[in-house]
Design an enzyme around this catalytic site. Structure first.
Site, PDB file in Angstrom:
ATOM      1  N   ARG A 117       0.765  -0.760  -0.109  1.00  0.00           N
ATOM      2  CA  ARG A 117      -0.176  -0.004  -0.332  1.00  0.00           C
ATOM      3  C   ARG A 117       1.234   1.146   0.460  1.00  0.00           C
ATOM      4  NH1 ARG A 117      -4.746   1.209   1.377  1.00  0.00           N
ATOM      5  NH2 ARG A 117      -5.651   2.953   2.368  1.00  0.00           N
ATOM      6  N   HIS A 167      -6.874   1.182  -6.487  1.00  0.00           N
ATOM      7  CA  HIS A 167      -7.072   0.834  -6.122  1.00  0.00           C
ATOM      8  C   HIS A 167      -8.384  -0.487  -6.042  1.00  0.00           C
ATOM      9  CE1 HIS A 167      -7.785  -0.182  -1.735  1.00  0.00           C
ATOM     10  NE2 HIS A 167      -8.626   0.829  -1.281  1.00  0.00           N
ATOM     11  N   GLN A 183     -10.009  -2.757  -3.481  1.00  0.00           N
ATOM     12  CA  GLN A 183     -11.446  -2.112  -3.272  1.00  0.00           C
ATOM     13  C   GLN A 183     -12.685  -2.606  -4.587  1.00  0.00           C
ATOM     14  OE1 GLN A 183     -12.594  -0.475  -1.067  1.00  0.00           O
ATOM     15  NE2 GLN A 183     -14.605  -1.028  -1.343  1.00  0.00           N
ATOM     16  N   ASP A 234     -16.115   9.032  -2.601  1.00  0.00           N
ATOM     17  CA  ASP A 234     -15.103   8.534  -2.281  1.00  0.00           C
ATOM     18  C   ASP A 234     -14.905  10.176  -1.125  1.00  0.00           C
ATOM     19  OD1 ASP A 234     -13.332   7.224  -0.506  1.00  0.00           O
ATOM     20  OD2 ASP A 234     -11.933   7.664  -2.661  1.00  0.00           O
ATOM     21  N   CYS A 239     -16.201   3.499   0.099  1.00  0.00           N
ATOM     22  CA  CYS A 239     -14.716   2.682   0.351  1.00  0.00           C
ATOM     23  C   CYS A 239     -14.870   2.647   1.571  1.00  0.00           C
ATOM     24  CB  CYS A 239     -13.924   2.784  -0.470  1.00  0.00           C
ATOM     25  SG  CYS A 239     -13.247   4.242  -0.389  1.00  0.00           S
ATOM     26  N   ARG A 260     -14.701  -7.045   1.554  1.00  0.00           N
ATOM     27  CA  ARG A 260     -13.093  -6.837   1.404  1.00  0.00           C
ATOM     28  C   ARG A 260     -12.244  -7.548   1.899  1.00  0.00           C
ATOM     29  NH1 ARG A 260     -10.473  -1.623   1.284  1.00  0.00           N
ATOM     30  NH2 ARG A 260      -8.886  -2.587  -0.034  1.00  0.00           N
TER      31      ARG A 260
END
Length: 359
Positions: A146, A173, A176, A268, A308, A335
């Site tokens: 990450r 991402h 996600q 988001d 998310c 997830r």
């Protein structure tokens, strides 16, 4: 006679070139030819962006994820598919969902996760990224990173001999989006023909939607304030995909028009990690982009909401966020199941037990 010989020579040359291309792709871990769900094999693949994966491969990952969820959550089975394996988790950015889902998921499958913070490892600082990639290749079976810069992932992948998973970068991402797609498949029963409206910043999550939705027959409407549009190169590729898969792709500045007749409303954070100094300006520029029931009133009758997380009230109000329309907590749970499904696809030859999902 001369024409026949020439044609045969040309045919042999084409076959030779095709075989060479296939061998080259195999060496570089690329896939050629049209896949079916039964023939998909992702073992040993890295997962940096959904741009690199075709429709059948994405469906395969979701099918494996749903299968593991069914066996482990609903049937209570112990499925130690990753026993004896380890994952190195490099986190330059803090996280709740990515860390917990990966750690618990890998452990649940019998493996050993190793969490590396910026205090433990600094990519390219105390040790070059190239050396880190080579060291981890001898110590772990897979890496999830990450990071701030997508180029860090690309360098890791270039120099590592084990698969690399993108846990988030400034550009994409993708893990996600796997959770989002599984959540929508579970809720609607299929994905093809849905229209998703993105209302907010042109960020990494949107980029990953843009690299995947068309492949699954999902239309996309994007509403961003001027100056916050998605990356130009990503947009160009998304337009090509939309044309190839005959889906609709629209770019707007009016959030109400984006919401109109859409099945899924998505937003988001307006201020991502590293953008804190821009907060005051961003809040001003995104005025009017909050998702409310008023936006839902023009959406399709079956509309739902995704985010998310973590969420701020200015992005979506409480009435929507905590309503039956909101799938955010199912999305968060997925997830875990989708990162588990992805890791199983990459590290094993697992075959699903449940019937194919409808897409």
């Amino acid at each position: 006679m001369f024409s026949y010989v020439s044609e045969m020579f040309a045919l042999k040359n084409r076959i030779f070139c095709s075989l060479n291309f296939a061998r080259c792709c195999q060496r570089r871990n690329l896939r050629v030819g049209k896949a079916t769900l039964e023939s998909v094999n992702l073992k040993g693949s890295s997962f940096l962006t959904l741009k690199d994966f075709n429709a059948e491969e994405i469906k395969h990952i979701l099918w494996v994820s749903a299968d593991l969820k069914h066996r482990i959550k609903h049937k209570g089975e112990y499925v130690p598919l990753l026993q004896g394996k380890s994952i190195a988790m490099i986190f330059e950015k803090r996280s709740t969902r990515t860390r917990i889902s990966t750690e618990t998921g890998f452990s649940l499958l019998g493996g050993h996760p190793c969490f590396l913070t910026p205090q433990d490892i600094h990519l390219g600082i105390n040790e070059s990224t190239t050396d880190t990639a080579r060291v981890l290749s001898g110590l772990a079976d897979i890496v999830l990173a990450r990071v701030y810069s997508h180029s860090s992932l690309e360098l890791l992948d270039k120099d590592a001999s084990i698969p690399i998973i993108n846990g988030l970068s400034d550009l994409y991402h993708p893990i996600q989006i796997l959770a989002d797609l599984l959540t929508l498949q579970e809720h609607y029963g299929s994905l093809k023909g849905l229209t998703l409206a993105w209302i907010g910043d042109g960020n990494n999550v949107l980029h990953s939607f843009m690299m995947s939705l068309a492949k699954l027959g999902v239309n996309l409407k994007v509403a961003t304030p001027k100056g916050y549009e998605p990356d130009a190169n990503v947009t160009q590729e998304a337009q090509r995909l939309s044309k190839q898969y005959c889906t609709k792709l629209q770019f707007l500045t009016d959030p109400v028009e984006a919401a109109r007749d859409s099945n899924v409303l998505v937003t988001d954070t307006w201020v991502s990690m590293g953008q804190e100094e821009e907060k005051k300006k961003r809040l001003k520029d995104f005025h009017g982009y909050q998702i409310t029931m008023q936006a839902g009133s023009v959406a399709a009758p079956d509309w739902t909401f995704l985010h998310c997380l973590p969420r701020k009230a200015e992005e979506v109000d409480n009435e929507v966020f905590y309503s039956p329309r909101s799938l955010v907590f199912k999305e968060a749970e997925n997830r875990k199941w989708t990162i588990m499904g992805l890791m199983v696809c990459i590290l094993t030859d697992y075959r699903q037990e449940i019937p194919k999902l409808k897409f």
